[in-house]
Design an enzyme around this catalytic site. Sequence first.
Site, PDB file in Angstrom:
ATOM      1  N   CYS A  66       7.641 -14.901   3.892  1.00  0.00           N
ATOM      2  CA  CYS A  66       7.772 -14.302   5.227  1.00  0.00           C
ATOM      3  C   CYS A  66       8.174 -15.387   6.230  1.00  0.00           C
ATOM      4  O   CYS A  66       7.477 -16.392   6.363  1.00  0.00           O
ATOM      5  CB  CYS A  66       6.453 -13.666   5.653  1.00  0.00           C
ATOM      6  SG  CYS A  66       6.516 -13.050   7.346  1.00  0.00           S
ATOM      7  N   LEU A  80       3.649  -9.170  10.147  1.00  0.00           N
ATOM      8  CA  LEU A  80       2.799  -8.650   9.068  1.00  0.00           C
ATOM      9  C   LEU A  80       1.716  -7.687   9.565  1.00  0.00           C
ATOM     10  O   LEU A  80       0.576  -7.704   9.065  1.00  0.00           O
ATOM     11  CB  LEU A  80       2.159  -9.814   8.282  1.00  0.00           C
ATOM     12  CG  LEU A  80       3.134 -10.733   7.555  1.00  0.00           C
ATOM     13  CD1 LEU A  80       2.387 -11.908   6.909  1.00  0.00           C
ATOM     14  CD2 LEU A  80       3.926  -9.994   6.473  1.00  0.00           C
TER      15      LEU A  80
HETATM   16  C1  SIN Z   1       7.054  -9.376   9.244  1.00  0.00           C
HETATM   17  O1  SIN Z   1       6.093  -8.605   9.091  1.00  0.00           O
HETATM   18  O2  SIN Z   1       7.172 -10.085  10.260  1.00  0.00           O
HETATM   19  C2  SIN Z   1       8.121  -9.480   8.168  1.00  0.00           C
HETATM   20  C3  SIN Z   1       7.558  -9.713   6.827  1.00  0.00           C
HETATM   21  C4  SIN Z   1       8.482 -10.449   5.896  1.00  0.00           C
HETATM   22  O3  SIN Z   1       9.675 -10.606   6.162  1.00  0.00           O
HETATM   23  O4  SIN Z   1       8.020 -10.904   4.845  1.00  0.00           O
END
Ligand code: SIN
Length: 316
Positions: A131, A72
């Site tokens: 996530c 994220l």
């Molecule tokens: C990530 O930023 O690691 C992925 C985000 C997600 O799949 O919601």
Amino acid sequence: MRLSQTLFGVDFQNPVLLAAGTCGFGEELQDTLDLDALGGIVTKSVTLEPRAGNPAPRLVEAGNAMLNSVGLANPGLERVCAEKLPWMKEHLSRIQVLLSVAGHTPEEYWRIVEGLESVGGFLGYELNLSCPNDTRLGGVPFALDPDALTRVVQGAQDLTDRPLLVKLAPNVPDIGPIAEAAEEAGANGITLVNTMPGLVIDIASGSATLGAGSGGLSGPALRAVGVHAVHRARAHTSIPLVGVGGVSAAEDAIQYLMAGASLVQIGTATFADPRTAQRVARDIARYGEKMGIEKIEDLIGTYQAEHRPVPVSEAR
Ligand code: SIN
């Protein structure tokens, strides 16, 4: 075929959006593709604080799929309000913009929604409750726990009149009742599906190939899972659905539309060809013309599950 449709009280010029985490906040792709040709974009998830993200490598190949653990990475609420929203207001007026929001606690989601509301200039929200790389404090992702999901959505609904979509996870026994819980909590739409938890091990070193260890699987391998999730959610809910997972051609998007999605999102395929979304929108229209379909709504939800009873003689 007419591709435009009215959803959430606004006009989408076509049903193809870029998925969260694959187009930044639009600005990052402005020199690579014609953003005005899209149905819309969903931004990278906004968190309360800035996130530097997970250690590299953050993306690796996983057979007919991609595994990611970005963690994220984003500038955080304050900078999104000060820098990203003003840019989007000025440059993305023709297309629809959903802001993805992620948090560790319900209160974090609500504070982010409150902060973004104070600036405005976008259509609505996609609450990232799923996530796989950054779980909720003390528990599984919100999308795996209907009570937790309900709390986040109800609290967010009290803070905004904008459409609120929730993004669900594929790794549940049946996504239908989770979609139902999202609708009952007040969601205006549902995005299906986020990535599937996965792990790739480098057998030479015995270590995970991703810097963070495990990650989320996307790309063609996820498509049938996503189409099935949309089909199950359609049977349990009446709010608009958004299909995502493994779309790289019009034929993929049309499966999602037939299963009951009103919109589709393109994610992983944009990394290989940033113009995938434009091509998919154009080819959906060509398909419609070839099949004599007048408007996109006439394609949505046309799949009917077939019940194929096994003849008694074969069943014995
Ligand atoms: C990530 O930023 O690691 C992925 C985000 C997600 O799949 O919601």
